[in-house]
Design a protein around this motif. Sequence first.
Motif, PDB file in Angstrom:
ATOM      1  N   ALA A  70      -4.953  -4.815   0.890  1.00 43.93           N
ATOM      2  CA  ALA A  70      -4.147  -5.294  -0.240  1.00 43.93           C
ATOM      3  C   ALA A  70      -3.394  -6.564   0.152  1.00 43.93           C
ATOM      4  O   ALA A  70      -3.284  -7.507  -0.645  1.00 43.93           O
ATOM      5  CB  ALA A  70      -3.159  -4.213  -0.680  1.00 43.93           C
ATOM      6  N   THR A 108      -4.121 -10.199  -1.544  1.00 47.16           N
ATOM      7  CA  THR A 108      -3.014 -10.923  -2.178  1.00 47.16           C
ATOM      8  C   THR A 108      -2.960 -12.359  -1.682  1.00 47.16           C
ATOM      9  O   THR A 108      -2.821 -13.302  -2.477  1.00 47.16           O
ATOM     10  CB  THR A 108      -1.674 -10.218  -1.888  1.00 47.16           C
ATOM     11  OG1 THR A 108      -1.735  -8.871  -2.360  1.00 47.16           O
ATOM     12  CG2 THR A 108      -0.520 -10.937  -2.579  1.00 47.16           C
ATOM     13  N   ALA A 152       2.713  -5.806  -2.960  1.00 45.15           N
ATOM     14  CA  ALA A 152       1.360  -5.392  -3.316  1.00 45.15           C
ATOM     15  C   ALA A 152       0.849  -4.328  -2.352  1.00 45.15           C
ATOM     16  O   ALA A 152       0.267  -3.310  -2.773  1.00 45.15           O
ATOM     17  CB  ALA A 152       0.424  -6.597  -3.322  1.00 45.15           C
ATOM     18  N   GLY A 155       2.542   0.794   3.691  1.00 47.65           N
ATOM     19  CA  GLY A 155       2.212  -0.509   3.131  1.00 47.65           C
ATOM     20  C   GLY A 155       3.023  -1.627   3.759  1.00 47.65           C
ATOM     21  O   GLY A 155       2.492  -2.719   4.033  1.00 47.65           O
ATOM     22  N   VAL A 196      -2.300   5.180  -3.285  1.00 49.31           N
ATOM     23  CA  VAL A 196      -3.343   5.901  -2.558  1.00 49.31           C
ATOM     24  C   VAL A 196      -2.777   7.193  -1.968  1.00 49.31           C
ATOM     25  O   VAL A 196      -3.423   8.249  -2.015  1.00 49.31           O
ATOM     26  CB  VAL A 196      -3.951   5.021  -1.449  1.00 49.31           C
ATOM     27  CG1 VAL A 196      -4.860   5.840  -0.535  1.00 49.31           C
ATOM     28  CG2 VAL A 196      -4.740   3.877  -2.063  1.00 49.31           C
ATOM     29  N   VAL A 249      -0.021  -0.454  -3.448  1.00 48.69           N
ATOM     30  CA  VAL A 249      -1.370   0.098  -3.297  1.00 48.69           C
ATOM     31  C   VAL A 249      -1.358   1.300  -2.349  1.00 48.69           C
ATOM     32  O   VAL A 249      -1.950   2.350  -2.646  1.00 48.69           O
ATOM     33  CB  VAL A 249      -2.339  -0.986  -2.796  1.00 48.69           C
ATOM     34  CG1 VAL A 249      -3.691  -0.379  -2.429  1.00 48.69           C
ATOM     35  CG2 VAL A 249      -2.526  -2.061  -3.851  1.00 48.69           C
ATOM     36  N   SER A 250      -0.692   1.170  -1.205  1.00 48.20           N
ATOM     37  CA  SER A 250      -0.622   2.282  -0.256  1.00 48.20           C
ATOM     38  C   SER A 250       0.098   3.484  -0.865  1.00 48.20           C
ATOM     39  O   SER A 250      -0.295   4.632  -0.654  1.00 48.20           O
ATOM     40  CB  SER A 250       0.078   1.842   1.032  1.00 48.20           C
ATOM     41  OG  SER A 250      -0.713   0.927   1.757  1.00 48.20           O
ATOM     42  N   GLY A 298      -3.490  -0.723   2.788  1.00 51.82           N
ATOM     43  CA  GLY A 298      -2.435  -1.723   2.634  1.00 51.82           C
ATOM     44  C   GLY A 298      -2.781  -3.050   3.285  1.00 51.82           C
ATOM     45  O   GLY A 298      -2.398  -4.115   2.779  1.00 51.82           O
TER      46      GLY A 298
END
Length: 335
Positions: A72, A76, A105, A242, A113, A109-110, A69
């Motif tokens: 990410a 970003t 974001a 995240g 995953v 993503v976290s 995260g």
Amino acid sequence: MNPAMTAALVQTDSWIQFDVHGLADQFWNNTVDGLAQGGIYALIALGYTLVYGVLKLINFAHSEVFIVGTFATWLTFWLLGFRPGSDPQLSTIEIIAFLLLAGIAAMAVSGLVAVGLERVAYRPLRNRNAPRLVFLITAIGASFAIQQILKLIFGLNQQPQIRLLQPEPLFRIFGAVVTNRDIILFVAAVLLWFVADYFVNKTRLGRGIRAVAQDPDTATLMGVNKERVIVVTFLVGGLLAGAAALFYMMKIPQGAIYNGGFLLGIKAFTAAVLGGIGNLRGALLGGFVLGLVENYGQSLLGGEWKDIVAFVVLVIVLMFRPTGILGESLGKARV
């Protein structure tokens, strides 16, 4: 003992120094900073405590879910055109918008995953009724695997920090300066905990989580989709990690690095155990307690003792309260 040796020992400075005056002078500053830092620990600890409450699994790869995260968040900011060391002149609305975008974001993503980790690493073991020790070893292996993937993509060096929100003093508490960043971190951690608490207690999926945590076999017989509950549990933990990644990038002066989640993950797990692993309120309380203890210990004993003090306090608490401060499981806790 030789008189000369005795004299030498007397003259030698103690290997540990107690700076009581330093602790008193910095008490309120440490309190403010500790609560802000504790909010990050608490959000990561929630992921540990949710997964443990449902699966009785210590997901040591959760620290890498968090560190993904941070990358990410950094990417970003980079894609939005911001660069390390820059001081963008943005309005309050623009800052909020960009931080929200980076947070979304990082959480996405976290969360992905975390769900992928459950699907690839843990579900095959569950389908084969693997022993709990195998889950633990797999979690450690998955943690190192994600670290190596991040190292291959981003390299060994940490990414230079990109900061959009500069800390600005808002008011003072007993002489301690409280900044806008401190308020955001503390309030956001509490609000996200309330959201997680509401989800677990008031929603249908949340009731499923508590049912599986209390008795997975009976919950399945009652029509609860156990696999869906497990996926949702990992997803919620990943989303919270995240969010913690965004706050970490806002507060910590260092940038994202592939192995940066190791120590922070251990501390967040410590916070979960300190508060009572498997208990949402315990995760929040443990995070704030850990943040405060670290900062108080740093002023009292010196900066080199900051990471050690927290674990010493954990051992002391568990000696008298083996289940943690609150110490109820997710299935039984009145959360």
